[in-house]
Scaffold this motif. Sequence first.
Motif, PDB file in Angstrom:
ATOM      1  N   VAL A   6       7.136  -3.158  29.927  1.00 30.63           N
ATOM      2  CA  VAL A   6       7.025  -4.335  29.058  1.00 30.63           C
ATOM      3  C   VAL A   6       8.428  -4.900  28.821  1.00 30.63           C
ATOM      4  N   LEU A   7       9.366  -4.002  28.542  1.00 29.08           N
ATOM      5  CA  LEU A   7      10.730  -4.456  28.263  1.00 29.08           C
ATOM      6  C   LEU A   7      11.557  -4.573  29.542  1.00 29.08           C
ATOM      7  N   ASP A   8      11.044  -3.963  30.602  1.00 22.27           N
ATOM      8  CA  ASP A   8      11.743  -3.948  31.871  1.00 22.27           C
ATOM      9  C   ASP A   8      13.105  -3.267  31.757  1.00 22.27           C
ATOM     10  N   LYS A   9      13.160  -2.178  31.034  1.00 20.56           N
ATOM     11  CA  LYS A   9      14.408  -1.422  30.945  1.00 20.56           C
ATOM     12  C   LYS A   9      14.130  -0.008  30.454  1.00 20.56           C
ATOM     13  N   ILE A  10      15.157   0.811  30.495  1.00 19.74           N
ATOM     14  CA  ILE A  10      15.020   2.170  29.989  1.00 19.74           C
ATOM     15  C   ILE A  10      14.997   2.101  28.468  1.00 19.74           C
ATOM     16  N   LYS A  11      14.078   2.825  27.897  1.00 22.41           N
ATOM     17  CA  LYS A  11      13.941   2.717  26.443  1.00 22.41           C
ATOM     18  C   LYS A  11      14.974   3.577  25.708  1.00 22.41           C
ATOM     19  N   THR A  12      15.365   3.067  24.540  1.00 23.03           N
ATOM     20  CA  THR A  12      16.243   3.862  23.670  1.00 23.03           C
ATOM     21  C   THR A  12      15.646   3.816  22.270  1.00 23.03           C
ATOM     22  N   PRO A  13      15.946   4.825  21.447  1.00 20.93           N
ATOM     23  CA  PRO A  13      15.395   4.786  20.096  1.00 20.93           C
ATOM     24  C   PRO A  13      15.919   3.564  19.340  1.00 20.93           C
ATOM     25  N   SER A  14      15.124   3.098  18.423  1.00 21.09           N
ATOM     26  CA  SER A  14      15.481   1.926  17.639  1.00 21.09           C
ATOM     27  C   SER A  14      16.799   2.134  16.904  1.00 21.09           C
ATOM     28  N   ARG A  15      17.574   1.068  16.774  1.00 17.46           N
ATOM     29  CA  ARG A  15      18.835   1.164  16.017  1.00 17.46           C
ATOM     30  C   ARG A  15      18.554   1.577  14.577  1.00 17.46           C
ATOM     31  N   PHE A  16      17.343   1.283  14.100  1.00 19.13           N
ATOM     32  CA  PHE A  16      17.036   1.639  12.708  1.00 19.13           C
ATOM     33  C   PHE A  16      16.999   3.158  12.517  1.00 19.13           C
ATOM     34  N   VAL A  17      16.592   3.873  13.566  1.00 26.76           N
ATOM     35  CA  VAL A  17      16.598   5.333  13.451  1.00 26.76           C
ATOM     36  C   VAL A  17      18.046   5.813  13.354  1.00 26.76           C
ATOM     37  N   LEU A  24       0.835  -1.208   0.000  1.00 22.58           N
ATOM     38  CA  LEU A  24       0.000   0.000   0.000  1.00 22.58           C
ATOM     39  C   LEU A  24       0.869   1.257   0.000  1.00 22.58           C
ATOM     40  N   GLU A  25       0.255   2.399  -0.249  1.00 22.91           N
ATOM     41  CA  GLU A  25       0.995   3.661  -0.167  1.00 22.91           C
ATOM     42  C   GLU A  25       0.087   4.759   0.378  1.00 22.91           C
ATOM     43  N   PHE A  26       0.687   5.716   1.081  1.00 26.29           N
ATOM     44  CA  PHE A  26      -0.058   6.828   1.683  1.00 26.29           C
ATOM     45  C   PHE A  26       0.789   8.088   1.569  1.00 26.29           C
ATOM     46  N   ASP A  27       0.140   9.236   1.512  1.00 29.27           N
ATOM     47  CA  ASP A  27       0.907  10.480   1.437  1.00 29.27           C
ATOM     48  C   ASP A  27       1.788  10.638   2.677  1.00 29.27           C
ATOM     49  N   CYS A  28       1.176  10.464   3.850  1.00 24.04           N
ATOM     50  CA  CYS A  28       1.924  10.674   5.083  1.00 24.04           C
ATOM     51  C   CYS A  28       1.905   9.404   5.922  1.00 24.04           C
ATOM     52  N   VAL A  29       3.072   8.975   6.339  1.00 23.86           N
ATOM     53  CA  VAL A  29       3.158   7.751   7.127  1.00 23.86           C
ATOM     54  C   VAL A  29       3.872   8.034   8.445  1.00 23.86           C
ATOM     55  N   PHE A  30       3.276   7.545   9.523  1.00 22.50           N
ATOM     56  CA  PHE A  30       3.908   7.610  10.841  1.00 22.50           C
ATOM     57  C   PHE A  30       4.342   6.203  11.207  1.00 22.50           C
ATOM     58  N   ILE A  31       5.573   6.060  11.650  1.00 24.11           N
ATOM     59  CA  ILE A  31       5.964   4.759  12.216  1.00 24.11           C
ATOM     60  C   ILE A  31       6.123   5.007  13.705  1.00 24.11           C
ATOM     61  N   TYR A  32       5.315   4.285  14.450  1.00 25.34           N
ATOM     62  CA  TYR A  32       5.076   4.603  15.851  1.00 25.34           C
ATOM     63  C   TYR A  32       5.771   3.576  16.739  1.00 25.34           C
ATOM     64  N   ASN A  33       6.291   4.055  17.877  1.00 26.93           N
ATOM     65  CA  ASN A  33       6.910   3.158  18.842  1.00 26.93           C
ATOM     66  C   ASN A  33       8.190   2.498  18.330  1.00 26.93           C
ATOM     67  N   LEU A  34       9.001   3.348  17.740  1.00 28.94           N
ATOM     68  CA  LEU A  34      10.258   2.839  17.182  1.00 28.94           C
ATOM     69  C   LEU A  34      11.331   2.762  18.269  1.00 28.94           C
ATOM     70  N   CYS A  35      11.110   1.904  19.245  1.00 25.02           N
ATOM     71  CA  CYS A  35      12.076   1.762  20.330  1.00 25.02           C
ATOM     72  C   CYS A  35      12.805   0.435  20.185  1.00 25.02           C
ATOM     73  N   GLU A  36      14.013   0.419  20.621  1.00 26.64           N
ATOM     74  CA  GLU A  36      14.788  -0.817  20.635  1.00 26.64           C
ATOM     75  C   GLU A  36      14.042  -1.837  21.514  1.00 26.64           C
ATOM     76  N   GLY A  37      13.864  -3.037  21.005  1.00 23.01           N
ATOM     77  CA  GLY A  37      13.128  -4.038  21.793  1.00 23.01           C
ATOM     78  C   GLY A  37      11.676  -4.153  21.355  1.00 23.01           C
ATOM     79  N   ILE A  38      11.177  -3.087  20.710  1.00 18.08           N
ATOM     80  CA  ILE A  38       9.825  -3.161  20.154  1.00 18.08           C
ATOM     81  C   ILE A  38       9.930  -3.305  18.634  1.00 18.08           C
ATOM     82  N   PHE A  39      10.726  -2.442  18.049  1.00 15.27           N
ATOM     83  CA  PHE A  39      10.991  -2.515  16.609  1.00 15.27           C
ATOM     84  C   PHE A  39      12.442  -2.122  16.413  1.00 15.27           C
TER      85      PHE A  39
END
Length: 737
Positions: free
Chosen positions: A619-630, A561-576
Amino acid sequence: MSILEQLNERQREAAACVDHHVRIIAGAGSGKTRVVTTRIAYLIDECHVFPNKILAITFTNKAAREMKERVESILGPMAHSVQISTIHSFCVRLLREDIRELGYPRNFTILDSEDQKSILKEIYKEQDVDTKVFSYPSMIGYISSCKTAFVSVQQAQEMAHLEGQRIRANVYAAYQKRLADMYALDFDDLLLFAHRLLKESEEVRTKWQRRFSYLHVDEFQDVDELQYAIIRLLCAPDAKLCVVGDPDQTIYTWRGARVDIILEFEKDFPDCRTVILNENYRSEEHILKGANAVIKNNKNRIEKDLYTSRHSDAKIIHFSAADEQNEPVWVAARLKTLYHSGVRYRDMAVLYRSNYLSRALEKALLDAHIPYRIYGGIRFYERAEIKDALSYLRLLAPKQADDDKELWKTLAVRRVLNVPKRGIGAKSIDTLEQQAQQEDVNLYEVLKHPSLSQSKAKKGIASFVEVIEECRRCVDTLSIDQLMKKVLEDSGYLRMLQEDNESDRMENIKELLNDMQQYVENDPQADLNDYLQEVALYTDNDLYEGNDVVQLMTVHAAKGLEFDCVFIYNLCEGIFPSERSVSEGGNAALEEERRLIYVAMTRAKKQLFLSDSMGYSFVLDKIKTPSRFVMEIPPELLEDVGAKPRNRFSEDVDVYAQGSFAQARPAVSHEAAGESARPKTKRRKRGDQLSKGDLVHHTSFGDGVVIRLEDGLATIAFAQKFGVRKIMADHPALSRK
Ligand SMILES: Nc1ncnc2c1ncn2[C@@H]1O[C@H](COP(=O)(O)OP(=O)(O)OP(=O)(O)O)[C@@H](O)[C@H]1O
Ligand SMILES: [Mg+2]
């Protein structure tokens, strides 16, 4: 002007290559799907191929419908007879014509996961199997893996040496027997039966092969062995197969997809032509460069780079929220700002890694009065009221000549006999089921002469039968939606929802009636059995089309699919990337996660927003950090906004939307992560039920997330110290946050 004019030179070459098999390998947004639709139109309009000689297989119902619309927009109504469907729908069509060869009636039943569970429940009772040791989902998974690996019941039993293995194999045996008795097929069976028919019956095979001269498969990188075998069997020696895919978008290896199938395609189809496309027409420059930079980190891939001529200064926006509550509020605020700047809601999408993540987002959207629709999650057709309504409808289906016992109707009766309450308890139902087994008829038949002593139950049963019989008499005179309405009114079901003040459920029923009405309008020839077959394959994606709503879905559901505007949400290490892929899956799992983020990023045409939040994650039982993908996106492509942007010393703090919405912003907590005051939790009211994905607080175990709900028991993931626990859902120590 030729239809091919709307393609670039390479695309045109692929679309016009109709004398060979064709394989298109190309990155996201390079026009693969566009080539397929244009090729179909070209075949019909310029090569004078009959539309019904063309088959196209896509991955989701939504993609199939879009493809149909695209072909129709070029050719008009002539396109109607092109067969465009998912592989499952195609197999249903094939089976409806030919399943009699295997001794099954045409109107075989298709079971969904809830039906499967209801069958397992019965078997567990008979064989005294403990659900705590063998959960239903794990048993369903076991049966599915046996089936797709072609392990028969007998083989499973022979291979079972340990007690646990024996129990499972015996459940598998009983399950298969029950399905065969009911002439019922689960989702795996649809493909397996179609494969068996095509493989074993030369007559069936040649019949279907003769039908199609040109076959197309979109998203071919996610095809598994069984699907590929079916496709090969459908190809006559002189038919031409066109497959398109992008190895960088393989995201279903966990379900058996094999990327080598597309890479080694020429082994099975030696005279195939391969076309590589590398111009991306979808995304603006920064988005594409960002996606390319991320996917480059995968070692196990074929190097290819996409370019775009769509230049723009718009950077990818990255927002780090100070805490978990702020992230969805920011997303909502941005959606609203975009809307006020003229973007329609339907052109915006929020994508996330797993279904459970949508809950907080939903709340923020509701608070901000932003209309949205979730794709996936609890599927529309799996909601209790929809299943009840369809069970009533199933009971009205006319008998087919080759299925006089209609044992599958037992499932429907079991579901609605006492909904609304008719004084028929579980004991009475047990007695009736035994009677049905003795008489070798379905449960509905014994209701006409129940051998029960309780007069209250007998009265209830008589009124139920009367309603069904009366409605049955109307099957030929009323349309499907009218019939649905009648049976829900006469049975007292609608009244029950009204009296219980179940307005959401009423809305869902209304939506179902709407959908039926549309179905009847689109296909006036279709009868009740056709509808019931079709509905078994529906997913949530098939409803609510055309409304101006923001689309929320997992990345998996956003494929193609495609959309004009896309949000990728919850991009934290351990989630995504997910915790499991990081900790247990090794490099292969991490690379699949990276392909997944590549799919997510390349859905965006004009603007891409990435968000995460800081603080402590229970959920992760730790301090969150931004995803390595970012971190893998070059900084010059990103614009960091938010409370504490990735330590890049940016002063640019995002401004929330103006006006009244600004008040929706909760106070940003600057307290040290993990030490912030726990939000006050409210004691749950009676009847205020938990659902999957809810955040809860337990007086001893702290915060957690509900991961499963079954028979009044909630399975909850607490911080690692306490782990996953099962707790009565209405336990006073538990409250929803
Ligand atoms: N030659 C072209 N001229 C103009 N627009 C094009 C051209 N080719 C493709 N497009 C547009 O680019 C967008 C992406 O095309 P399409 O969806 O076919 O790509 P895809 O390769 O199938 O992507 P995905 O890998 O995500 O499935 C669509 O909006 C399509 O209409
Ligand atoms: Mg596509």
